[in-house]
Design a protein around this motif. Structure first.
Motif, PDB file in Angstrom:
ATOM      1  N   GLU A  65     -69.562 -25.551 -21.839  1.00 36.23           N
ATOM      2  CA  GLU A  65     -70.714 -25.312 -20.966  1.00 36.23           C
ATOM      3  C   GLU A  65     -70.264 -25.387 -19.514  1.00 36.23           C
ATOM      4  O   GLU A  65     -69.512 -26.291 -19.119  1.00 36.23           O
ATOM      5  N   ILE A  66     -70.704 -24.442 -18.723  1.00 34.84           N
ATOM      6  CA  ILE A  66     -70.303 -24.386 -17.316  1.00 34.84           C
ATOM      7  C   ILE A  66     -70.852 -25.584 -16.555  1.00 34.84           C
ATOM      8  O   ILE A  66     -72.019 -25.956 -16.698  1.00 34.84           O
ATOM      9  N   GLY A  67     -69.993 -26.206 -15.760  1.00 34.73           N
ATOM     10  CA  GLY A  67     -70.390 -27.333 -14.927  1.00 34.73           C
ATOM     11  C   GLY A  67     -70.400 -28.671 -15.619  1.00 34.73           C
ATOM     12  O   GLY A  67     -70.754 -29.686 -15.007  1.00 34.73           O
ATOM     13  N   VAL A  68     -70.008 -28.703 -16.884  1.00 32.75           N
ATOM     14  CA  VAL A  68     -70.036 -29.945 -17.659  1.00 32.75           C
ATOM     15  C   VAL A  68     -68.602 -30.352 -18.018  1.00 32.75           C
ATOM     16  O   VAL A  68     -67.825 -29.550 -18.532  1.00 32.75           O
ATOM     17  N   LEU A  69     -68.257 -31.616 -17.750  1.00 35.06           N
ATOM     18  CA  LEU A  69     -66.938 -32.125 -18.092  1.00 35.06           C
ATOM     19  C   LEU A  69     -66.791 -32.211 -19.600  1.00 35.06           C
ATOM     20  O   LEU A  69     -67.603 -32.830 -20.288  1.00 35.06           O
ATOM     21  N   GLY A  70     -65.755 -31.592 -20.134  1.00 32.18           N
ATOM     22  CA  GLY A  70     -65.559 -31.593 -21.577  1.00 32.18           C
ATOM     23  C   GLY A  70     -64.813 -32.825 -22.064  1.00 32.18           C
ATOM     24  O   GLY A  70     -64.338 -33.652 -21.285  1.00 32.18           O
ATOM     25  N   GLU A  71     -64.710 -32.931 -23.378  1.00 33.30           N
ATOM     26  CA  GLU A  71     -63.923 -33.993 -23.988  1.00 33.30           C
ATOM     27  C   GLU A  71     -62.435 -33.649 -23.864  1.00 33.30           C
ATOM     28  O   GLU A  71     -62.062 -32.488 -23.677  1.00 33.30           O
ATOM     29  N   PRO A  72     -61.545 -34.629 -23.950  1.00 33.18           N
ATOM     30  CA  PRO A  72     -60.111 -34.350 -23.864  1.00 33.18           C
ATOM     31  C   PRO A  72     -59.663 -33.322 -24.901  1.00 33.18           C
ATOM     32  O   PRO A  72     -60.085 -33.370 -26.060  1.00 33.18           O
ATOM     33  N   ILE A  73     -58.842 -32.396 -24.463  1.00 33.03           N
ATOM     34  CA  ILE A  73     -58.305 -31.353 -25.325  1.00 33.03           C
ATOM     35  C   ILE A  73     -56.823 -31.637 -25.552  1.00 33.03           C
ATOM     36  O   ILE A  73     -56.036 -31.730 -24.603  1.00 33.03           O
ATOM     37  N   GLU A  74     -56.444 -31.793 -26.817  1.00 36.73           N
ATOM     38  CA  GLU A  74     -55.045 -32.064 -27.124  1.00 36.73           C
ATOM     39  C   GLU A  74     -54.254 -30.766 -27.196  1.00 36.73           C
ATOM     40  O   GLU A  74     -54.676 -29.797 -27.837  1.00 36.73           O
ATOM     41  N   VAL A  75     -53.119 -30.734 -26.525  1.00 36.98           N
ATOM     42  CA  VAL A  75     -52.189 -29.622 -26.608  1.00 36.98           C
ATOM     43  C   VAL A  75     -50.830 -30.169 -27.009  1.00 36.98           C
ATOM     44  O   VAL A  75     -50.658 -31.382 -27.182  1.00 36.98           O
ATOM     45  N   GLU A  76     -49.863 -29.303 -27.142  1.00 32.99           N
ATOM     46  CA  GLU A  76     -48.544 -29.708 -27.642  1.00 32.99           C
ATOM     47  C   GLU A  76     -47.890 -30.766 -26.762  1.00 32.99           C
ATOM     48  O   GLU A  76     -47.166 -31.630 -27.240  1.00 32.99           O
ATOM     49  N   TYR A  77     -48.158 -30.708 -25.458  1.00 28.89           N
ATOM     50  CA  TYR A  77     -47.464 -31.572 -24.512  1.00 28.89           C
ATOM     51  C   TYR A  77     -48.356 -32.611 -23.864  1.00 28.89           C
ATOM     52  O   TYR A  77     -47.989 -33.190 -22.848  1.00 28.89           O
ATOM     53  N   GLY A  78     -49.541 -32.879 -24.421  1.00 30.02           N
ATOM     54  CA  GLY A  78     -50.403 -33.904 -23.845  1.00 30.02           C
ATOM     55  C   GLY A  78     -51.884 -33.620 -24.021  1.00 30.02           C
ATOM     56  O   GLY A  78     -52.307 -33.064 -25.040  1.00 30.02           O
ATOM     57  N   TYR A  79     -52.678 -34.008 -23.007  1.00 26.93           N
ATOM     58  CA  TYR A  79     -54.131 -33.854 -23.065  1.00 26.93           C
ATOM     59  C   TYR A  79     -54.651 -33.269 -21.753  1.00 26.93           C
ATOM     60  O   TYR A  79     -54.156 -33.585 -20.671  1.00 26.93           O
ATOM     61  N   HIS A  80     -55.685 -32.428 -21.894  1.00 26.77           N
ATOM     62  CA  HIS A  80     -56.367 -31.856 -20.735  1.00 26.77           C
ATOM     63  C   HIS A  80     -57.818 -32.325 -20.694  1.00 26.77           C
ATOM     64  O   HIS A  80     -58.462 -32.468 -21.739  1.00 26.77           O
TER      65      HIS A  80
ATOM     66  N   ILE B  20     -61.176 -30.664 -18.892  1.00 24.72           N
ATOM     67  CA  ILE B  20     -61.531 -29.376 -18.295  1.00 24.72           C
ATOM     68  C   ILE B  20     -63.000 -29.374 -17.882  1.00 24.72           C
ATOM     69  O   ILE B  20     -63.866 -29.848 -18.626  1.00 24.72           O
ATOM     70  N   GLN B  21     -63.248 -28.824 -16.718  1.00 23.05           N
ATOM     71  CA  GLN B  21     -64.617 -28.552 -16.288  1.00 23.05           C
ATOM     72  C   GLN B  21     -64.658 -27.113 -15.774  1.00 23.05           C
ATOM     73  O   GLN B  21     -64.030 -26.788 -14.760  1.00 23.05           O
ATOM     74  N   VAL B  22     -65.372 -26.258 -16.490  1.00 20.38           N
ATOM     75  CA  VAL B  22     -65.461 -24.844 -16.124  1.00 20.38           C
ATOM     76  C   VAL B  22     -66.449 -24.683 -14.973  1.00 20.38           C
ATOM     77  O   VAL B  22     -67.568 -25.179 -15.035  1.00 20.38           O
ATOM     78  N   GLU B  23     -66.023 -24.005 -13.932  1.00 20.84           N
ATOM     79  CA  GLU B  23     -66.888 -23.787 -12.777  1.00 20.84           C
ATOM     80  C   GLU B  23     -67.521 -22.401 -12.776  1.00 20.84           C
ATOM     81  O   GLU B  23     -68.637 -22.218 -12.294  1.00 20.84           O
ATOM     82  N   LYS B  24     -66.813 -21.428 -13.324  1.00 22.09           N
ATOM     83  CA  LYS B  24     -67.347 -20.064 -13.318  1.00 22.09           C
ATOM     84  C   LYS B  24     -66.723 -19.274 -14.461  1.00 22.09           C
ATOM     85  O   LYS B  24     -65.528 -19.394 -14.739  1.00 22.09           O
ATOM     86  N   ARG B  25     -67.539 -18.479 -15.114  1.00 19.46           N
ATOM     87  CA  ARG B  25     -67.039 -17.633 -16.208  1.00 19.46           C
ATOM     88  C   ARG B  25     -68.013 -16.483 -16.385  1.00 19.46           C
ATOM     89  O   ARG B  25     -69.213 -16.698 -16.548  1.00 19.46           O
ATOM     90  N   GLU B  26     -67.487 -15.285 -16.355  1.00 19.55           N
ATOM     91  CA  GLU B  26     -68.323 -14.113 -16.555  1.00 19.55           C
ATOM     92  C   GLU B  26     -67.792 -13.315 -17.732  1.00 19.55           C
ATOM     93  O   GLU B  26     -66.713 -12.726 -17.654  1.00 19.55           O
ATOM     94  N   VAL B  27     -68.543 -13.322 -18.812  1.00 21.49           N
ATOM     95  CA  VAL B  27     -68.127 -12.593 -20.009  1.00 21.49           C
ATOM     96  C   VAL B  27     -68.760 -11.201 -19.958  1.00 21.49           C
ATOM     97  O   VAL B  27     -69.975 -11.062 -19.885  1.00 21.49           O
ATOM     98  N   LYS B  28     -67.922 -10.176 -19.986  1.00 19.27           N
ATOM     99  CA  LYS B  28     -68.399  -8.805 -19.879  1.00 19.27           C
ATOM    100  C   LYS B  28     -68.373  -8.101 -21.226  1.00 19.27           C
ATOM    101  O   LYS B  28     -67.596  -8.459 -22.120  1.00 19.27           O
ATOM    102  N   THR B  29     -69.209  -7.114 -21.369  1.00 16.94           N
ATOM    103  CA  THR B  29     -69.110  -6.232 -22.523  1.00 16.94           C
ATOM    104  C   THR B  29     -67.959  -5.268 -22.278  1.00 16.94           C
ATOM    105  O   THR B  29     -67.478  -5.103 -21.148  1.00 16.94           O
ATOM    106  N   PHE B  30     -67.524  -4.598 -23.318  1.00 14.30           N
ATOM    107  CA  PHE B  30     -66.415  -3.658 -23.177  1.00 14.30           C
ATOM    108  C   PHE B  30     -66.731  -2.569 -22.157  1.00 14.30           C
ATOM    109  O   PHE B  30     -65.881  -2.191 -21.353  1.00 14.30           O
TER     110      PHE B  30
END
Length: 366
Positions: free
Chosen positions: A271-286, A288-298
Motif C-alpha cells: 500500500e502506498i505511503g505505508v511502511l511494510g513488514e521486513p522483506i527477506e532477501v538473499e543478503y539481508g532484510y529490507h 520498504i515504504q512506497v511513495e509513488k506507483r503508477e500502474v498502466k495498461t498496455f
C-alpha cells in the motif's frame, strides 16, 4: 544491492553485451555509409578453421580472434577467463557461430533496420574515445580497428533486429500483462540491513552479521520509523545500501524490473505511503515504504517501454533458437588444446555462453 542478478537465459551472462557496444562504444561515422557495415570480421574464410557448421559454414581462427578482441573490451571482467579457461572460450565460439547463423537468416528489412540502429548509436564513438581514456587504452591494447568494432556492432544489432522481428503484438501484450511489475516505475524509500559485506581489496563476500542479528536490527529501525523517526537520519544510521543511505533511502522513479524479485514484488504490491513488514532477501532484510506507483495498461505505455517489453519476448525466441534449432546445424568446434593445467581464475564464475544481453539496457560511458 537492489539490482537483480537473476535474469532470463538470454540476459544472464551478458556475454556479447550489445547494450555496452551500443551505449559505450557507439562508433560511427568513421566515413562509412550505412550499407558499408559488414557482418564479416577480417580473416573470415581464410586460414585455420576452428569451427564448422551445416552447409559449409566455418569460422577461422583470425576472425574469431578479432571477435574476441572486441568482446574483451566490452566485457573486461571476462578477459582473463577467455585466455585461461578453455571451456569458456569454446562456449564463446559456439555463441559466435550461432550469431553468424542468425545473421545469415536476416531479411533485407531486418538488415536495413540494423544498419539504421548501428548508424544512429555509433555516432558518439570517436567522442567516447577522446573522453574515456580507459576505453582508448583498451582499444589500443586489443588492436581493435574501426572495422572490427563496426562489424561487432552490426552483427549483434542484426541478431537483435532479427529476433525482434519474430515478436508479435499479441506476445508483447501478453508479456506485459504477465509481468507488469517489471515495467512499472516506482518511487520508494527503503533501509537495508545486510548480512554480508564485500571486501574492497579482494571483492569477496564476507559475513557482516548473522540473519538473527540482521532481523533484530531491521525490526529496531522499523519501530523507530513507526514512531515517527526521520527517514534521512535513520537511513544514514542503519542502511547498508550505499546507493541510497545518504538520501533518505530513496529510489525515485525507478523501473522495478531491475530490482531483486522480493523487493520488486513488495514495492509493486505494498500500500502506498505505508511502511511494510521486513522483506527477506538473499543478503539481508529490507524495510520498504512506497511513495509513488503508477500502474498502466498496455495501451497506455509509451513507445520506449513497449520496445523494452518486446525485447523481453525476443529473449524467449533466442532461447528457443539455441535449444531447438542450433543443434540441427551440427556445430563442431576444433579449438587448439590449451596448455595443461589451465582453469578458470579463482573466485570467478564463467557464465554460460548461450546467453546474450539486452539491446536497450546499458550504463553510459564514464
Amino acid at each position: 544491492m537492489l539490482q537483480s542478478s537473476r535474469k532470463s537465459a538470454w540476459r544472464r551472462s551478458a556475454l556479447l553485451v550489445i547494450s555496452v557496444v551500443l551505449a559505450t562504444t557507439v562508433m560511427a561515422a568513421c566515413g562509412k555509409k550505412n550499407d558499408d557495415y559488414s557482418l564479416e570480421f577480417a580473416g573470415a574464410g581464410k586460414g585455420d578453421v576452428v569451427a564448422t557448421y551445416k552447409d559449409g559454414g566455418k569460422v577461422t581462427a583470425e576472425e574469431f580472434d578479432n571477435y574476441l578482441s572486441v568482446f574483451k573490451i566490452m566485457q573486461p571482467t571476462y578477459a582473463q577467463i577467455i585466455d585461461a579457461y578453455q571451456p569458456f572460450k569454446q562456449q564463446l565460439l559456439e555463441q559466435f557461430v550461432s550469431y553468424k547463423i542468425i545473421a545469415a537468416q536476416a531479411t533485407e528489412d531486418t538488415l536495413t533496420k540494423a544498419r539504421e540502429d548501428v548508424a544512429t548509436q555509433m555516432k558518439d564513438y570517436e567522442t567516447a574515445l577522446k573522453d574515456n581514456p580507459d576505453l582508448k587504452t583498451a582499444v589500443d591494447e586489443q588492436k581493435v580497428s574501426d572495422d572490427d568494432m563496426s562489424t561487432y556492432v552490426m552483427l549483434t544489432a542484426t541478431v537483435v533486429s532479427h529476433m525482434n522481428s519474430k515478436v508479435t503484438d499479441e506476445e508483447t501484450k501478453a508479456e506485459y500483462e504477465k509481468n507488469t511489475a517489471n515495467y512499472t516505475t516506482i518511487s520508494a524509500r527503503h533501509i537495508l540491513v545486510s548480512t554480508t559485506t564485500q571486501d574492497q581489496t579482494t571483492g569477496e563476500e564476507k559475513e557482516l552479521r548473522t540473519k538473527e542479528e540482521a532481523l533484530k536490527r531491521i525490526n529496531e529501525v522499523k519501530e523507530k520509523l513507526k514512531a515517527g523517526g526521520d527517514w534521512t537520519a535513520l537511513a544514514k544510521e542503519y542502511s547498508d545500501d550505499p546507493g541510497s543511505n545518504q538520501k533518505g533511502g530513496l529510489y525515485e522513479n525507478e523501473v522495478a524490473g531491475k530490482w531483486v524479485e522480493e523487493f520488486k514484488q513488495a514495492a509493486f504490491k505494498q500500500e502506498i505511503g505505508v511502511l511494510g513488514e521486513p522483506i527477506e532477501v538473499e543478503y539481508g532484510y529490507h524495510l520498504i515504504q512506497v511513495e509513488k506507483r503508477e500502474v498502466k495498461t498496455f495501451d497506455q505505455l509509451d513507445g520506449a517501454t513497449k520496445e523494452t517489453v518486446k525485447n523481453a519476448v525476443a529473449y524467449t525466441h533466442m532461447d528457443k533458437f539455441m535449444t531447438d534449432e542450433l543443434p540441427g546445424y551440427e556445430v563442431k568446434v576444433t579449438l587448439p588444446e590449451p596448455p595443461a593445467g589451465t582453469d578458470a581464475p579463482a573466485g570467478t564464475d564463467a557464465p554460460a555462453a548461450t546467453d546474450a544481453p539486452a539491446a536497450t539496457e546499458a550504463p553510459a560511458a564514464e
